[in-house]
Scaffold this motif. Structure first.
Motif, PDB file in Angstrom:
ATOM      1  N   MET A 197       0.824  -1.210   0.000  1.00  0.00           N
ATOM      2  CA  MET A 197       0.000   0.000   0.000  1.00  0.00           C
ATOM      3  C   MET A 197       0.859   1.262   0.000  1.00  0.00           C
ATOM      4  O   MET A 197       0.334   2.359  -0.138  1.00  0.00           O
ATOM      5  CB  MET A 197      -0.897   0.016   1.244  1.00  0.00           C
ATOM      6  CG  MET A 197      -1.781  -1.204   1.415  1.00  0.00           C
ATOM      7  SD  MET A 197      -3.229  -1.162   0.387  1.00  0.00           S
ATOM      8  CE  MET A 197      -4.204   0.080   1.211  1.00  0.00           C
ATOM      9  N   GLY A 198       2.178   1.097   0.193  1.00  0.00           N
ATOM     10  CA  GLY A 198       3.070   2.247   0.238  1.00  0.00           C
ATOM     11  C   GLY A 198       3.041   2.934   1.580  1.00  0.00           C
ATOM     12  O   GLY A 198       2.448   2.455   2.552  1.00  0.00           O
ATOM     13  N   VAL A 199       3.685   4.078   1.653  1.00  0.00           N
ATOM     14  CA  VAL A 199       3.741   4.828   2.901  1.00  0.00           C
ATOM     15  C   VAL A 199       2.381   5.444   3.207  1.00  0.00           C
ATOM     16  O   VAL A 199       1.545   5.641   2.321  1.00  0.00           O
ATOM     17  CB  VAL A 199       4.835   5.918   2.845  1.00  0.00           C
ATOM     18  CG1 VAL A 199       6.209   5.285   2.668  1.00  0.00           C
ATOM     19  CG2 VAL A 199       4.557   6.914   1.732  1.00  0.00           C
ATOM     20  N   TRP A 200       2.188   5.743   4.482  1.00  0.00           N
ATOM     21  CA  TRP A 200       0.917   6.314   4.951  1.00  0.00           C
ATOM     22  C   TRP A 200       0.615   7.627   4.248  1.00  0.00           C
ATOM     23  O   TRP A 200       1.507   8.427   3.993  1.00  0.00           O
ATOM     24  CB  TRP A 200       0.989   6.542   6.446  1.00  0.00           C
ATOM     25  CG  TRP A 200      -0.252   7.157   7.002  1.00  0.00           C
ATOM     26  CD1 TRP A 200      -0.408   8.434   7.438  1.00  0.00           C
ATOM     27  CD2 TRP A 200      -1.505   6.513   7.170  1.00  0.00           C
ATOM     28  NE1 TRP A 200      -1.693   8.635   7.868  1.00  0.00           N
ATOM     29  CE2 TRP A 200      -2.403   7.466   7.715  1.00  0.00           C
ATOM     30  CE3 TRP A 200      -1.983   5.232   6.909  1.00  0.00           C
ATOM     31  CZ2 TRP A 200      -3.716   7.171   8.011  1.00  0.00           C
ATOM     32  CZ3 TRP A 200      -3.298   4.945   7.205  1.00  0.00           C
ATOM     33  CH2 TRP A 200      -4.148   5.910   7.754  1.00  0.00           C
ATOM     34  N   LYS A 201      -0.657   7.826   3.937  1.00  0.00           N
ATOM     35  CA  LYS A 201      -1.062   9.093   3.337  1.00  0.00           C
ATOM     36  C   LYS A 201      -2.457   9.479   3.792  1.00  0.00           C
ATOM     37  O   LYS A 201      -3.266   8.627   4.150  1.00  0.00           O
ATOM     38  CB  LYS A 201      -1.009   9.025   1.816  1.00  0.00           C
ATOM     39  CG  LYS A 201      -2.030   8.092   1.188  1.00  0.00           C
ATOM     40  CD  LYS A 201      -2.005   8.140  -0.337  1.00  0.00           C
ATOM     41  CE  LYS A 201      -1.086   7.092  -0.877  1.00  0.00           C
ATOM     42  NZ  LYS A 201      -1.132   6.992  -2.340  1.00  0.00           N
ATOM     43  N   GLN A 202      -2.684  10.750   3.780  1.00  0.00           N
ATOM     44  CA  GLN A 202      -4.023  11.287   3.941  1.00  0.00           C
ATOM     45  C   GLN A 202      -4.412  11.967   2.640  1.00  0.00           C
ATOM     46  O   GLN A 202      -3.555  12.411   1.876  1.00  0.00           O
ATOM     47  CB  GLN A 202      -4.081  12.275   5.095  1.00  0.00           C
ATOM     48  CG  GLN A 202      -3.927  11.633   6.457  1.00  0.00           C
ATOM     49  CD  GLN A 202      -4.188  12.621   7.569  1.00  0.00           C
ATOM     50  OE1 GLN A 202      -3.742  13.762   7.522  1.00  0.00           O
ATOM     51  NE2 GLN A 202      -4.916  12.179   8.589  1.00  0.00           N
ATOM     52  N   VAL A 203      -5.704  12.044   2.405  1.00  0.00           N
ATOM     53  CA  VAL A 203      -6.224  12.734   1.237  1.00  0.00           C
ATOM     54  C   VAL A 203      -7.209  13.790   1.743  1.00  0.00           C
ATOM     55  O   VAL A 203      -8.148  13.458   2.477  1.00  0.00           O
ATOM     56  CB  VAL A 203      -6.918  11.755   0.256  1.00  0.00           C
ATOM     57  CG1 VAL A 203      -7.486  12.510  -0.936  1.00  0.00           C
ATOM     58  CG2 VAL A 203      -5.946  10.675  -0.210  1.00  0.00           C
ATOM     59  N   ALA A 204      -6.963  15.025   1.388  1.00  0.00           N
ATOM     60  CA  ALA A 204      -7.796  16.149   1.838  1.00  0.00           C
ATOM     61  C   ALA A 204      -7.924  16.156   3.360  1.00  0.00           C
ATOM     62  O   ALA A 204      -8.992  16.410   3.906  1.00  0.00           O
ATOM     63  CB  ALA A 204      -9.162  16.106   1.162  1.00  0.00           C
ATOM     64  N   ALA A 225      -5.975  -1.116   5.375  1.00  0.00           N
ATOM     65  CA  ALA A 225      -5.103  -2.267   5.651  1.00  0.00           C
ATOM     66  C   ALA A 225      -4.670  -2.919   4.349  1.00  0.00           C
ATOM     67  O   ALA A 225      -5.366  -2.829   3.330  1.00  0.00           O
ATOM     68  CB  ALA A 225      -5.833  -3.290   6.518  1.00  0.00           C
ATOM     69  N   ALA A 226      -3.519  -3.587   4.396  1.00  0.00           N
ATOM     70  CA  ALA A 226      -3.129  -4.407   3.248  1.00  0.00           C
ATOM     71  C   ALA A 226      -4.139  -5.536   3.067  1.00  0.00           C
ATOM     72  O   ALA A 226      -4.589  -5.818   1.954  1.00  0.00           O
ATOM     73  CB  ALA A 226      -1.719  -4.955   3.430  1.00  0.00           C
ATOM     74  N   GLY A 243       1.833  -1.543   4.571  1.00  0.00           N
ATOM     75  CA  GLY A 243       1.077  -0.306   4.451  1.00  0.00           C
ATOM     76  C   GLY A 243      -0.306  -0.370   5.073  1.00  0.00           C
ATOM     77  O   GLY A 243      -0.784  -1.395   5.507  1.00  0.00           O
ATOM     78  N   GLY A 244      -0.934   0.790   5.122  1.00  0.00           N
ATOM     79  CA  GLY A 244      -2.255   0.928   5.716  1.00  0.00           C
ATOM     80  C   GLY A 244      -2.165   1.489   7.124  1.00  0.00           C
ATOM     81  O   GLY A 244      -1.093   1.781   7.643  1.00  0.00           O
ATOM     82  N   GLY A 245      -3.336   1.634   7.759  1.00  0.00           N
ATOM     83  CA  GLY A 245      -3.360   2.009   9.166  1.00  0.00           C
ATOM     84  C   GLY A 245      -2.761   0.886   9.997  1.00  0.00           C
ATOM     85  O   GLY A 245      -1.757   1.041  10.676  1.00  0.00           O
ATOM     86  N   ARG A 247       0.746   2.449   9.770  1.00  0.00           N
ATOM     87  CA  ARG A 247       0.703   3.720  10.498  1.00  0.00           C
ATOM     88  C   ARG A 247       0.474   3.519  11.997  1.00  0.00           C
ATOM     89  O   ARG A 247       1.132   4.137  12.824  1.00  0.00           O
ATOM     90  CB  ARG A 247      -0.413   4.599   9.910  1.00  0.00           C
ATOM     91  CG  ARG A 247      -0.760   5.840  10.689  1.00  0.00           C
ATOM     92  CD  ARG A 247       0.325   6.880  10.614  1.00  0.00           C
ATOM     93  NE  ARG A 247      -0.125   8.127  11.193  1.00  0.00           N
ATOM     94  CZ  ARG A 247       0.631   9.188  11.321  1.00  0.00           C
ATOM     95  NH1 ARG A 247       1.877   9.176  10.890  1.00  0.00           N
ATOM     96  NH2 ARG A 247       0.167  10.292  11.851  1.00  0.00           N
ATOM     97  N   TYR A 248      -0.493   2.658  12.368  1.00  0.00           N
ATOM     98  CA  TYR A 248      -0.866   2.499  13.770  1.00  0.00           C
ATOM     99  C   TYR A 248      -0.348   1.199  14.379  1.00  0.00           C
ATOM    100  O   TYR A 248      -0.379   1.040  15.592  1.00  0.00           O
ATOM    101  CB  TYR A 248      -2.384   2.589  13.927  1.00  0.00           C
ATOM    102  CG  TYR A 248      -2.939   3.894  13.425  1.00  0.00           C
ATOM    103  CD1 TYR A 248      -2.575   5.095  14.020  1.00  0.00           C
ATOM    104  CD2 TYR A 248      -3.797   3.928  12.336  1.00  0.00           C
ATOM    105  CE1 TYR A 248      -3.054   6.310  13.544  1.00  0.00           C
ATOM    106  CE2 TYR A 248      -4.286   5.136  11.852  1.00  0.00           C
ATOM    107  CZ  TYR A 248      -3.917   6.320  12.460  1.00  0.00           C
ATOM    108  OH  TYR A 248      -4.392   7.520  11.986  1.00  0.00           O
TER     109      TYR A 248
END
Length: 195
Positions: A103-110, A117-118, A140-142, A165-166
């Motif tokens: 999923m790659g590195v953590w990201k937020q959108v807007a 989760a993967a 990747g993922g939360g 991320r978490y």
């Protein structure tokens, strides 16, 4: 039905039985709805907005699904999408072997969380049972892997990347649901992953 050596510019939805997908390039994901007996082998699944693979019993019981040697990557979620590499919502018999989900590195959108989760084994549509994840790379993922309740779950020799991320695993399975948990490690350090 067998589909091989093809390219799909948008997502695919299957709701029939006896499906085989081999060696395809698939943009925007695959969905199995109420499908009995499916083989998904050696596909690249990429650039998806919601889920790279969505397996759901919303139109009947999904059963006997084999997913091997696939590469699922590069989500491009919209705000609030909570994208998964693979989301499973009610399956009896899922064998998931030698796949890579990144999923790659953590990201937020807007300003909103956009990755879930993967692999997300969600307790929905009758729940999940007879699940085997063996020899996969997940990243990747939360949380990288989210495990729900359901009998006979096996997690063997999976490798986990650094980009949850978490945390690595979010596990709400009941005692006894996970019958095998062996050889799962962090990919970069070989440290055991316990859940």
């Amino acid at each position: 039905m067998t589909i091989r050596n093809s390219k799909f510019a948008s997502g695919i939805l299957f709701n029939g039985d006896n499906v085989r997908l081999e060696n395809n390039d698939i943009v925007d994901g695959i969905s199995l709805s109420g499908t009995a007996t499916a083989v998904i082998d050696r596909n690249e699944i990429r650039d998806y907005g919601a889920d790279g693979m969505h397996i759901t019993s919303d139109s009947g019981q999904v059963s006997n699904v084999t997913v091997t040697n696939n590469f699922i990557r590069s989500p491009i979620p919209e705000p609030g999408a909570h994208a998964d590499g693979v989301q499973v919502r009610g399956v009896n018999g899922l064998t998931f072997t030698n796949n890579a989900i990144d999923m790659g590195v953590w990201k937020q959108v807007a300003g909103q969380d956009a990755l879930n989760a993967a692999i997300f084994l969600e307790d929905a549509n009758g729940g999940n049972s007879n699940i085997t994840l063996n020899g996969n790379y997940l990243n990747g993922g939360g949380y990288i892997l989210r495990i729900g309740v359901g009998p006979n779950q096996q997690y063997i020799n999976n490798r986990f990347g650094p980009d949850g991320r978490y945390g690595v695993v979010h596990n709400i399975a009941k005692p006894g649901n996970i019958t095998v948990n062996s050889g799962n490690v962090m990919d970069l350090t070989n440290q055991p992953v316990t859940f």
